[in-house]
Design a protein around this motif. Structure first.
Motif, PDB file in Angstrom:
ATOM      1  N   PHE A 125       0.848  -1.195   0.000  1.00  0.00           N
ATOM      2  CA  PHE A 125       0.000   0.000   0.000  1.00  0.00           C
ATOM      3  C   PHE A 125       0.884   1.247   0.000  1.00  0.00           C
ATOM      4  CE2 PHE A 125      -2.192   3.461   2.148  1.00  0.00           C
ATOM      5  CZ  PHE A 125      -3.363   3.518   1.399  1.00  0.00           C
ATOM      6  N   GLN A 126       0.467   2.269  -0.774  1.00  0.00           N
ATOM      7  CA  GLN A 126       1.231   3.528  -0.793  1.00  0.00           C
ATOM      8  C   GLN A 126       0.274   4.709  -0.781  1.00  0.00           C
ATOM      9  OE1 GLN A 126       3.479   2.405  -4.272  1.00  0.00           O
ATOM     10  NE2 GLN A 126       2.081   3.542  -5.597  1.00  0.00           N
ATOM     11  N   ALA A 127       0.779   5.851  -0.354  1.00  0.00           N
ATOM     12  CA  ALA A 127      -0.092   7.021  -0.162  1.00  0.00           C
ATOM     13  C   ALA A 127      -0.864   7.384  -1.427  1.00  0.00           C
ATOM     14  CB  ALA A 127       0.736   8.210   0.320  1.00  0.00           C
ATOM     15  N   ASN A 128      -0.263   7.211  -2.614  1.00  0.00           N
ATOM     16  CA  ASN A 128      -1.019   7.613  -3.811  1.00  0.00           C
ATOM     17  C   ASN A 128      -2.175   6.678  -4.151  1.00  0.00           C
ATOM     18  OD1 ASN A 128       0.230   5.559  -5.185  1.00  0.00           O
ATOM     19  ND2 ASN A 128       1.585   6.889  -6.373  1.00  0.00           N
ATOM     20  N   ASP A 129      -2.297   5.556  -3.410  1.00  0.00           N
ATOM     21  CA  ASP A 129      -3.502   4.731  -3.554  1.00  0.00           C
ATOM     22  C   ASP A 129      -4.753   5.512  -3.130  1.00  0.00           C
ATOM     23  OD1 ASP A 129      -2.523   2.298  -4.632  1.00  0.00           O
ATOM     24  OD2 ASP A 129      -1.735   1.727  -2.667  1.00  0.00           O
ATOM     25  N   PHE A 130      -4.573   6.498  -2.269  1.00  0.00           N
ATOM     26  CA  PHE A 130      -5.721   7.330  -1.878  1.00  0.00           C
ATOM     27  C   PHE A 130      -6.278   8.081  -3.088  1.00  0.00           C
ATOM     28  CE2 PHE A 130      -3.618   7.125   2.361  1.00  0.00           C
ATOM     29  CZ  PHE A 130      -4.694   6.614   3.084  1.00  0.00           C
ATOM     30  N   ASP A 131      -5.426   8.343  -4.090  1.00  0.00           N
ATOM     31  CA  ASP A 131      -5.880   9.046  -5.295  1.00  0.00           C
ATOM     32  C   ASP A 131      -6.597   8.099  -6.263  1.00  0.00           C
ATOM     33  OD1 ASP A 131      -4.629  11.371  -4.372  1.00  0.00           O
ATOM     34  OD2 ASP A 131      -2.713  10.747  -5.240  1.00  0.00           O
ATOM     35  N   SER A 132      -6.243   6.813  -6.193  1.00  0.00           N
ATOM     36  CA  SER A 132      -6.750   5.857  -7.180  1.00  0.00           C
ATOM     37  C   SER A 132      -8.035   5.153  -6.771  1.00  0.00           C
ATOM     38  CB  SER A 132      -5.688   4.787  -7.459  1.00  0.00           C
ATOM     39  OG  SER A 132      -4.456   5.376  -7.758  1.00  0.00           O
ATOM     40  N   ILE A 165      -2.833   2.163   7.427  1.00  0.00           N
ATOM     41  CA  ILE A 165      -3.334   2.885   6.242  1.00  0.00           C
ATOM     42  C   ILE A 165      -3.552   4.353   6.621  1.00  0.00           C
ATOM     43  CG2 ILE A 165      -5.201   3.099   4.555  1.00  0.00           C
ATOM     44  CD1 ILE A 165      -5.740   0.023   5.149  1.00  0.00           C
ATOM     45  N   LEU A 166      -4.241   4.571   7.758  1.00  0.00           N
ATOM     46  CA  LEU A 166      -4.530   5.949   8.191  1.00  0.00           C
ATOM     47  C   LEU A 166      -3.262   6.764   8.410  1.00  0.00           C
ATOM     48  CD1 LEU A 166      -7.493   6.007  10.729  1.00  0.00           C
ATOM     49  CD2 LEU A 166      -7.465   6.733   8.344  1.00  0.00           C
ATOM     50  N   SER A 167      -2.194   6.084   8.836  1.00  0.00           N
ATOM     51  CA  SER A 167      -0.947   6.811   9.110  1.00  0.00           C
ATOM     52  C   SER A 167      -0.344   7.376   7.817  1.00  0.00           C
ATOM     53  CB  SER A 167       0.062   5.907   9.828  1.00  0.00           C
ATOM     54  OG  SER A 167       0.596   4.966   8.920  1.00  0.00           O
ATOM     55  N   LYS A 168      -0.782   6.863   6.674  1.00  0.00           N
ATOM     56  CA  LYS A 168      -0.276   7.365   5.383  1.00  0.00           C
ATOM     57  C   LYS A 168      -1.199   8.414   4.767  1.00  0.00           C
ATOM     58  CE  LYS A 168       2.845   3.780   3.901  1.00  0.00           C
ATOM     59  NZ  LYS A 168       2.842   2.776   4.969  1.00  0.00           N
ATOM     60  N   ALA A 169      -2.354   8.652   5.423  1.00  0.00           N
ATOM     61  CA  ALA A 169      -3.315   9.625   4.882  1.00  0.00           C
ATOM     62  C   ALA A 169      -2.713  11.024   4.920  1.00  0.00           C
ATOM     63  CB  ALA A 169      -4.612   9.579   5.675  1.00  0.00           C
ATOM     64  N   ARG A 170      -2.982  11.802   3.847  1.00  0.00           N
ATOM     65  CA  ARG A 170      -2.396  13.141   3.741  1.00  0.00           C
ATOM     66  C   ARG A 170      -3.365  14.226   4.170  1.00  0.00           C
ATOM     67  NH1 ARG A 170      -1.719  11.606  -2.312  1.00  0.00           N
ATOM     68  NH2 ARG A 170      -3.855  11.141  -1.692  1.00  0.00           N
ATOM     69  N   ASN A 171      -4.657  13.872   4.224  1.00  0.00           N
ATOM     70  CA  ASN A 171      -5.676  14.867   4.569  1.00  0.00           C
ATOM     71  C   ASN A 171      -6.968  14.160   4.998  1.00  0.00           C
ATOM     72  OD1 ASN A 171      -7.072  14.064   2.128  1.00  0.00           O
ATOM     73  ND2 ASN A 171      -5.545  15.277   1.020  1.00  0.00           N
ATOM     74  N   GLU A 172      -7.977  14.936   5.341  1.00  0.00           N
ATOM     75  CA  GLU A 172      -9.242  14.375   5.832  1.00  0.00           C
ATOM     76  C   GLU A 172      -9.965  13.586   4.744  1.00  0.00           C
ATOM     77  OE1 GLU A 172     -10.275  14.301   9.025  1.00  0.00           O
ATOM     78  OE2 GLU A 172      -8.297  15.203   9.344  1.00  0.00           O
ATOM     79  N   ASN A 173      -9.814  14.033   3.499  1.00  0.00           N
ATOM     80  CA  ASN A 173     -10.434  13.329   2.378  1.00  0.00           C
ATOM     81  C   ASN A 173      -9.874  11.908   2.252  1.00  0.00           C
ATOM     82  OD1 ASN A 173     -12.190  13.275   0.104  1.00  0.00           O
ATOM     83  ND2 ASN A 173     -10.380  13.475  -1.220  1.00  0.00           N
TER      84      ASN A 173
END
Ligand code: 4NP
Length: 156
Positions: free
Chosen positions: A72-79, A94-102
């Motif tokens: 898992f990588q942070a840019n998965d949040f974009d995909s 997973i949450l520890s890699k989140a960049r923002n509330e979204n």
């Protein structure tokens, strides 16, 4: 198009099975979706799913032999729109890699689809026997049915 990521620790046992089960159901119900999987750890990057997960899937007419492990990588949040964690450790990682509330809002415990807010875990079957894998299958199967129901309700 629904984009869903299933996440466990090693990305060889639970999450490849989860992605296989849910995408199988999506196809059966004619729902357009991409369901993929990843692991929070990097131990099994590039590897196939665990033999026991492949066999459990096969028993239920699901083919996960083309799975390739990835982390898992942070840019998965974009995909992906929704990221399902199999257990609480995965959820925290997973949450520890989140960049923002979204990003954070996309992360859910998979079994909360069946029992909301209970934070029930899909137990890690890696060190156990084959019955652990069948249990994982049953749990994910129930959660996948709820996900399908929810999507159908949204679109009806
Ligand atoms: P998974 O199971 O997270 O369901 O893929 C595991 C696979 C490998 C390891 C742990 C759990 N491991 O420690 O290598």
């Amino acid at each position: 198009m629904h984009k869903i990521l299933m996440v466990c620790l090693g990305n060889i046992c639970r999450s490849p099975l989860a992605a296989g089960i849910l995408s199988h159901k999506m196809k059966k119900h004619g729902i357009e979706a991409e369901v993929h999987s990843a692991g929070t750890a990097d131990y099994h990057v590039g590897q196939a799913a665990d033999k026991r997960s492949i066999e459990t899937a096969q028993k239920h007419d699901i083919d996960i032999t083309n799975h390739v492990g990835r982390q898992f990588q942070a840019n998965d949040f974009d995909s992906y729109d929704t990221i399902y964690a199999m257990d609480r450790d995965n959820y925290r990682n997973i949450l520890s890699k989140a960049r923002n509330e979204n990003d954070k809002a996309k992360v859910k415990m998979l079994m909360n689809e069946v029992l909301p807010r209970e934070n029930l875990e899909v137990p890690d079957p890696y060190y156990g026997g084959p019955e652990g894998f069948e249990n994982v299958y049953r749990m994910i199967n129930m959660a996948s049915d709820e996900i399908i129901k929810k999507i159908k309700k949204q679109t009806s």
